[in-house]
Structures are given as C-alpha cells and as structure tokens.
Design a protein around this motif. Structure first.
Motif, PDB file in Angstrom:
ATOM      1  N   LEU A 182     -15.913  -3.465   8.929  1.00 10.85           N
ATOM      2  CA  LEU A 182     -16.295  -3.662   7.364  1.00 10.85           C
ATOM      3  C   LEU A 182     -15.366  -1.311   7.340  1.00 10.85           C
ATOM      4  O   LEU A 182     -16.235  -0.500   7.576  1.00 10.85           O
ATOM      5  N   ILE A 183     -14.858  -1.713   6.179  1.00 11.91           N
ATOM      6  CA  ILE A 183     -14.324  -0.323   5.527  1.00 11.91           C
ATOM      7  C   ILE A 183     -14.655  -0.457   4.421  1.00 11.91           C
ATOM      8  O   ILE A 183     -14.966  -0.767   3.555  1.00 11.91           O
ATOM      9  N   VAL A 184     -15.671   1.038   4.384  1.00  9.97           N
ATOM     10  CA  VAL A 184     -16.247   1.339   3.029  1.00  9.97           C
ATOM     11  C   VAL A 184     -15.369   2.253   2.280  1.00  9.97           C
ATOM     12  O   VAL A 184     -14.908   3.281   3.456  1.00  9.97           O
ATOM     13  N   SER A 185     -15.513   1.924   0.956  1.00 15.56           N
ATOM     14  CA  SER A 185     -14.795   2.548  -0.202  1.00 15.56           C
ATOM     15  C   SER A 185     -15.371   3.117  -1.044  1.00 15.56           C
ATOM     16  O   SER A 185     -16.036   1.799  -1.859  1.00 15.56           O
ATOM     17  N   SER A 186     -15.756   4.587  -1.634  1.00 10.18           N
ATOM     18  CA  SER A 186     -16.353   4.280  -2.870  1.00 10.18           C
ATOM     19  C   SER A 186     -15.012   4.218  -3.798  1.00 10.18           C
ATOM     20  O   SER A 186     -13.925   4.787  -4.131  1.00 10.18           O
ATOM     21  N   LEU A 187     -15.949   3.691  -4.917  1.00 12.33           N
ATOM     22  CA  LEU A 187     -13.989   3.624  -6.398  1.00 12.33           C
ATOM     23  C   LEU A 187     -14.243   5.148  -6.835  1.00 12.33           C
ATOM     24  O   LEU A 187     -13.074   5.252  -7.038  1.00 12.33           O
ATOM     25  N   VAL A 188     -15.249   6.112  -7.124  1.00 12.26           N
ATOM     26  CA  VAL A 188     -15.449   7.252  -7.420  1.00 12.26           C
ATOM     27  C   VAL A 188     -16.330   8.126  -6.190  1.00 12.26           C
ATOM     28  O   VAL A 188     -17.124   7.265  -6.130  1.00 12.26           O
ATOM     29  N   ASN A 189     -16.310   9.340  -7.124  1.00 10.68           N
ATOM     30  CA  ASN A 189     -16.667  10.184  -6.106  1.00 10.68           C
ATOM     31  C   ASN A 189     -16.915   9.859  -5.006  1.00 10.68           C
ATOM     32  O   ASN A 189     -18.235  10.287  -5.335  1.00 10.68           O
ATOM     33  N   PRO A 190     -16.047  10.551  -3.982  1.00  6.21           N
ATOM     34  CA  PRO A 190     -14.239  11.045  -4.119  1.00  6.21           C
ATOM     35  C   PRO A 190     -14.133   9.454  -4.895  1.00  6.21           C
ATOM     36  O   PRO A 190     -14.223   8.387  -4.219  1.00  6.21           O
ATOM     37  N   PHE A 191     -12.968   9.340  -5.103  1.00  7.57           N
ATOM     38  CA  PHE A 191     -12.012   8.310  -6.142  1.00  7.57           C
ATOM     39  C   PHE A 191     -11.400   7.114  -5.205  1.00  7.57           C
ATOM     40  O   PHE A 191     -10.632   8.271  -3.646  1.00  7.57           O
ATOM     41  N   LEU A 192     -11.489   6.432  -4.654  1.00  6.73           N
ATOM     42  CA  LEU A 192     -10.581   5.578  -4.241  1.00  6.73           C
ATOM     43  C   LEU A 192      -9.286   5.969  -3.456  1.00  6.73           C
ATOM     44  O   LEU A 192      -8.315   6.254  -4.518  1.00  6.73           O
ATOM     45  N   SER A 193      -9.179   6.373  -2.063  1.00  8.95           N
ATOM     46  CA  SER A 193      -8.002   6.592  -1.221  1.00  8.95           C
ATOM     47  C   SER A 193      -7.494   5.535  -0.877  1.00  8.95           C
ATOM     48  O   SER A 193      -7.897   5.440   0.235  1.00  8.95           O
ATOM     49  N   SER A 194      -6.312   4.977  -1.788  1.00 11.68           N
ATOM     50  CA  SER A 194      -6.019   4.043  -1.461  1.00 11.68           C
ATOM     51  C   SER A 194      -4.208   4.208   0.343  1.00 11.68           C
ATOM     52  O   SER A 194      -4.725   4.030   0.539  1.00 11.68           O
ATOM     53  N   PHE A 195      -4.482   5.783  -0.265  1.00 17.15           N
ATOM     54  CA  PHE A 195      -3.686   6.308   1.335  1.00 17.15           C
ATOM     55  C   PHE A 195      -4.465   6.289   2.505  1.00 17.15           C
ATOM     56  O   PHE A 195      -3.557   5.550   3.479  1.00 17.15           O
ATOM     57  N   LEU A 196      -5.744   6.675   2.426  1.00 18.77           N
ATOM     58  CA  LEU A 196      -6.591   6.472   3.845  1.00 18.77           C
ATOM     59  C   LEU A 196      -6.877   4.969   4.258  1.00 18.77           C
ATOM     60  O   LEU A 196      -7.025   4.105   5.084  1.00 18.77           O
ATOM     61  N   LYS A 242     -15.802   0.080 -17.161  1.00 23.24           N
ATOM     62  CA  LYS A 242     -15.310  -0.950 -17.268  1.00 23.24           C
ATOM     63  C   LYS A 242     -13.633  -0.553 -17.525  1.00 23.24           C
ATOM     64  O   LYS A 242     -12.341  -0.737 -16.611  1.00 23.24           O
ATOM     65  N   ASP A 243     -13.325   0.978 -17.815  1.00 24.75           N
ATOM     66  CA  ASP A 243     -11.686   0.534 -18.336  1.00 24.75           C
ATOM     67  C   ASP A 243     -11.607   1.808 -17.634  1.00 24.75           C
ATOM     68  O   ASP A 243     -10.341   2.705 -17.059  1.00 24.75           O
ATOM     69  N   ASN A 244     -12.074   2.312 -16.009  1.00 24.16           N
ATOM     70  CA  ASN A 244     -11.800   2.901 -15.589  1.00 24.16           C
ATOM     71  C   ASN A 244     -10.212   2.509 -13.999  1.00 24.16           C
ATOM     72  O   ASN A 244     -10.083   1.894 -14.250  1.00 24.16           O
ATOM     73  N   GLU A 245      -8.791   3.866 -14.251  1.00 29.07           N
ATOM     74  CA  GLU A 245      -8.062   3.350 -13.863  1.00 29.07           C
ATOM     75  C   GLU A 245      -8.088   2.838 -12.418  1.00 29.07           C
ATOM     76  O   GLU A 245      -7.194   1.985 -11.900  1.00 29.07           O
ATOM     77  N   VAL A 246      -9.501   3.061 -11.581  1.00 25.94           N
ATOM     78  CA  VAL A 246      -9.804   2.359 -10.438  1.00 25.94           C
ATOM     79  C   VAL A 246      -9.508   1.095  -9.861  1.00 25.94           C
ATOM     80  O   VAL A 246      -8.889   0.532  -9.127  1.00 25.94           O
ATOM     81  N   TRP A 247      -9.933   0.182 -11.247  1.00 24.16           N
ATOM     82  CA  TRP A 247      -9.324  -1.367 -11.323  1.00 24.16           C
ATOM     83  C   TRP A 247      -8.001  -2.259 -10.594  1.00 24.16           C
ATOM     84  O   TRP A 247      -7.979  -2.721 -10.072  1.00 24.16           O
ATOM     85  N   THR A 248      -7.564  -1.572 -11.218  1.00 25.97           N
ATOM     86  CA  THR A 248      -5.767  -1.297 -10.974  1.00 25.97           C
ATOM     87  C   THR A 248      -5.569  -1.703  -9.418  1.00 25.97           C
ATOM     88  O   THR A 248      -5.195  -2.841  -8.986  1.00 25.97           O
ATOM     89  N   LYS A 249      -5.891  -0.725  -8.503  1.00 26.11           N
ATOM     90  CA  LYS A 249      -6.201  -0.563  -7.544  1.00 26.11           C
ATOM     91  C   LYS A 249      -7.434  -1.354  -6.645  1.00 26.11           C
ATOM     92  O   LYS A 249      -6.457  -2.228  -5.501  1.00 26.11           O
TER      93      LYS A 249
END
Ligand SMILES: Nc1nc2c(ncn2[C@@H]2O[C@H](COP(=O)(O)OP(=O)(O)OP(=O)(O)O)[C@@H](O)[C@H]2O)c(=O)[nH]1
Ligand SMILES: [Zn+2]
Length: 293
Positions: free
Chosen positions: A80-94, A121-128
């Motif tokens: 189970l890989i846990v990532s936060s969407l924000v705070n910290p912002f989703l790190s696709s690199f990691l 809803k308009d946060n750019e994180v959704w694209t990733k």
C-alpha cells in the motif's frame, strides 16, 4: 513433541517474536538456523518447539513465497503506497520510484491518496492523479480527518500481509490509527510484555488489525533502487508497461535510441509527459550513484 506454527512479527539479535493463535511469544532460535544464509525474516512462517515452556524454540522456517530486502521482510502479499495529495504536494518522482521497484518485484500495488479533505476541485494535483488512475491499479482516496475512504481501505488488506509505505508526513500513522485507534495502545503492550532486557529489534514490524496484517517499514522512503539495473528501470517504470516491448532494441533506455516506442508514446500523449520527465531524472540519479557516467 509439541510443535506449533506461527508468523514472525519482529526480529531481534538473539530471539524473535512469533504470533501463534493470537498470542505473541518471544522465541529462541535453534543454533543451526542462526548460521544459515537465509536468516529469519519478519513475515516468515516458522515451526516452534514448545517442549520447554520457558524457552520456545524456532526449529525451522517454512518456504517463503517472496522476500524483500531493505527492509527485509518475507511473504508480502501487497504494497500500500501512501501519498498525500497536498501538504506535502504529491511527489510523482518518489511515487514513480516506488512503483518501479514494486513492479520489479511483481508485487500487487494499491495506491492510497490521503488528505482529500484539503484539496479543491481545481487543484492541479488532479491531472497527476488521473494519470495514476489510468495505470489500472486500485486507488483509494482517504481523509483521516473526515474518515472518508477508511471502510474501502479495510477491505483491501483483509487476509493479506500488506506493506504500508510512503515518505514522511504523508499520513501513514494517521491512516493506521483511522483503521484501528487502539493500535498504538496495544503495540506498546507487546513491547513492554517482553521482559528480556534491552534489545534492538529491527524497524520492520507486523501489526494485526481487523483481519489483516500490516508491516510498518520506514526503510522504503530512502531507497535508491538498489539491486536494479538501468534496464530494469526502463522496463518496470510505471506507464511503460506493455509499451517498451515495441522499442526496436530490447536494451532501449528510451533516450537517444532509434525507433523508441516510449518516446513515441510520450509524443502522442499516450504516456503523460511527467512520467517521462521523472523517468529521465531517475535514470540520471541512478547513473550518478552507480558511477556509470
Ligand atoms: N487534513 C488532513 N491531515 C492529515 C491527514 N492525514 C494525516 N494528516 C496530518 O498530516 C500530518 C502527518 O501525518 P502522519 O500520520 O504523522 O504522517 P506519517 O506518514 O506517519 O509521517 P512519518 O511518521 O514522519 O513517517 C499530521 O499532522 C496529520 O494530522 C488527512 O487525511 N487530512
Ligand atoms: Zn525505448
């Protein structure tokens, strides 16, 4: 003979903690097992001899169906890989590094995105996030504040040994507490019940909650893709699956090689640009570490 079978939940220098029928026993290890190259790992199923009540003895390790190193753990069903969407912002690199290594190990992966309560809803994180949803992995969105998604999460780890991993601050502990708020309490009970004086257990430890087992393994957050070759990265990188096979060369690293199916898929937006950018960065970092260039 009084043998029982159990699962190793913690490993120390000269003894292991074994869970047998809902009870935890600290067990000594039979002499010849200590010198075996395949040392006992957390997650191992073992046969324990109870003929001497005070000192149950691990006699043998049952065959493993898989094993991971750094952290060392055996018989893992899923990650189970846990990532936060924000705070910290989703790190696709990691996240992409983790996906690469777990793809390489052929492990079942479940993506958990936390802190959904903080994202508009308009946060750019959704694209990733959409790009990750297209990978066809199970994805669960949760809020540990509003307790959204927790029931869905409970279902996925029932009857499985799951590794919970993710970088600092993404909400791993909060998630464990949302799953079972008594967890912290009784894990403390276990360690104080072991009156064997001071000992150093390895960091990996198993927790039993509801009908599943969760391994807490802080080690993955700093991994540097040890054990993988550059070709392993090129063939196990997320979103490259089923496409790299069409590259002209089997050894294609998707850089300057001619007729590269990955570069073509990026140009045609079949693979999201950020995946390819992360891949190139990871390859550079990998080469630096391995002094290949
Ligand atoms: N708003 C919001 N905050 C959260 C959520 N999950 C965790 N947090 C907060 O995020 C911070 C970090 O959470 P932790 O659970 O400690 O994160 P962790 O991944 O265990 O961190 P490490 O122990 O450093 O590895 C804390 O302040 C939590 O209260 C969530 O779903 N929503
Ligand atoms: Zn290629």
């Amino acid at each position: 003979m009084n043998f029982k079978q159990g699962i190793v939940i913690g490993v120390a220098n000269n003894f292991v903690e074994v869970r047998i029928e809902n009870q935890i026993y600290s067990c000594l290890i039979k002499g010849n097992l200590k010198f075996q190259t395949a040392k006992i790992l957390v997650g191992d199923y073992v046969k324990v001899n109870f003929k001497d009540d005070k000192n149950p003895l691990v006699e043998s390790i049952l065959p493993r169906f898989n094993e991971l190193y750094r952290p060392s753990i055996a018989n893992v069903d899923q990650v189970l890989i846990v990532s936060s969407l924000v705070n910290p912002f989703l790190s696709s690199f990691l996240l992409n590094k983790l996906l690469t290594i777990f793809n390489y190990y052929h492990l079942k992966i479940i993506l958990i995105f936390t802190k959904i309560d903080l994202v508009t809803k308009d946060n750019e994180v959704w694209t990733k996030v959409k790009a990750y949803q297209n990978l066809n992995l199970p994805v669960i969105f949760i809020s540990n504040v509003k307790k959204n998604g927790i029931e869905d999460l409970k279902k996925v780890f029932t009857n499985k040994l799951s590794i919970l991993t993710g970088t600092s601050g993404v909400g791993k502990s909060s998630t464990l507490n949302s799953l079972d708020n008594n967890l912290k309490l009784w894990t403390q009970d276990i360690s104080t019940s072991l009156n064997r004086g001071k000992h150093t257990t390895t960091k990996t430890r198993l927790y039993f909650l509801h009908d599943g087992i969760i391994a807490d393994t802080p080690g993955f957050s700093v991994f540097q893709l040890q054990g993988l070759s550059s070709i392993d990265i090129a063939t196990n990188f997320p979103s490259f699956t089923n496409i790299w096979q069409n590259c002209k060369f089997r050894t294609c690293l998707h850089q300057q090689e001619p007729e590269c199916a990955i570069k073509k898929a990026v140009a045609n937006k079949i693979i999201s640009g950020f995946f390819y950018e992360d891949y190139c960065k990871i390859l550079i970092e990998f080469n630096k570490i391995n002094n290949l260039k």
